[in-house]
Write a protein that holds these residues in place. Sequence first.
Motif, short mmCIF file in Angstrom:
data_model
loop_
_atom_site.label_atom_id
_atom_site.label_comp_id
_atom_site.label_asym_id
_atom_site.label_seq_id
_atom_site.Cartn_x
_atom_site.Cartn_y
_atom_site.Cartn_z
N VAL A 293 0.79 -1.33 -0.10
CA VAL A 293 -0.07 -0.09 0.14
C VAL A 293 0.92 1.37 0.06
N ILE A 294 1.90 1.13 0.78
CA ILE A 294 2.73 2.43 1.06
C ILE A 294 3.46 2.89 -0.28
N VAL A 295 3.97 1.87 -1.19
CA VAL A 295 4.55 2.60 -2.46
C VAL A 295 3.78 3.19 -3.31
N PRO A 296 2.54 2.55 -3.72
CA PRO A 296 1.84 3.05 -4.49
C PRO A 296 1.14 4.44 -4.09
N ALA A 297 0.97 4.59 -2.70
CA ALA A 297 0.40 5.72 -2.01
C ALA A 297 1.23 6.89 -2.26
#
Length: 370
Positions: A293-297
């Motif tokens: 979730v963190i990387v695309p966010a």
Amino acid sequence: MWLRIHALLIKEFLNLVKDKKSRFVLIVPPMVQLFVFGYAATFDLNQVPIAIYNQDAGIASRDLIARFNGAPAFREVLRIGHQAQIAEALDSKQVLLVLHIDRHFSRDLLSGRQPAMVQILLDGRDSNTAQIALGYAQSVLSDFNMNWARERHIPLAPATLQTRAWFNPNLESRWFIVPGIVGLMTLVVTMIVTALSVAREREQGTFDQLLVTPFTPTEILIGKAIPGLIIGVLEATFGIVMALFWFQVPLLGSLAALYLGIVLYVFSVIGVGLMISSMSVTQQQGLLGGFLVIVPAVILSGYATPIANMPEFVQTLTLINPLRYFLVIIRGVFLQGLDSAALFDQYWPLLIIGVLSLGCAGWLFRRRLY
């Protein structure tokens, strides 16, 4: 109810303090992100390596070269003697820019002939860096032209361009980057802490013990959410203090407006983190889910590239990204001096994301509980 939740909060904080991995996540990543990105991530170019190919022996070319060497943005590393060296210098990335002064440059300027030829060759493999370097070079050339005309009493152009940058007068990229890092590190720490919370219970075998306690699923969920909220707000506070007093980023707006945005932002991230944790059986699954979730966010937040430059369907995806809204809030408060009323359209999406994700986390938690 609240006494039971209070006991669960104490248990959660003790787990975080005693667990080496949790202590590492709380302390090391925020420090590394703040200092590495704060100093290394910059849109400014300093000491750009350049080569100079001067075919003119006149005073004008010497003056122009001196201006490039005196500019803090440029650093001469190579003096080229013939045309073939240009391609070699750019291909090998020895230099980013080559300044080529025509052999008749001084003669044309002194005689008033137009144009006096100067060529700038750029390494365009990194287009953004090349454009910034070109802008610096054009600024040096513009100053040279103005000074040349003034000293020789040559009429200047009837209109001159004067620029003023709002919200960041000196165009310091750190003023733009460091507030974004506060949102980034708050996202990472809060997401990891909450994504591991339920998964840790399952992996350590204490999840079954929770089932025989008087806690209801709602109370357990609240007990898991509040520590993440406190930790997220503390992480954001640490970043704000560092931005103000270490990186000297001005805070022009209201702290109340900023902290309202922080609470809503952390609330929305907690919901997503608990969703991941409710679906995870081991801490490794929770960790991987958090980073998925963190990387695309981060990519879809507008932190590095403007959202307006993305394709329309990708812009639509950013609407469910809490970091997108928080970056507008923190940069607006820091640099534009915005208040709560001006940021209302950023607050309510965060609240909706938090309510929906936390509700979904509660449903998943109950489903995996029974």
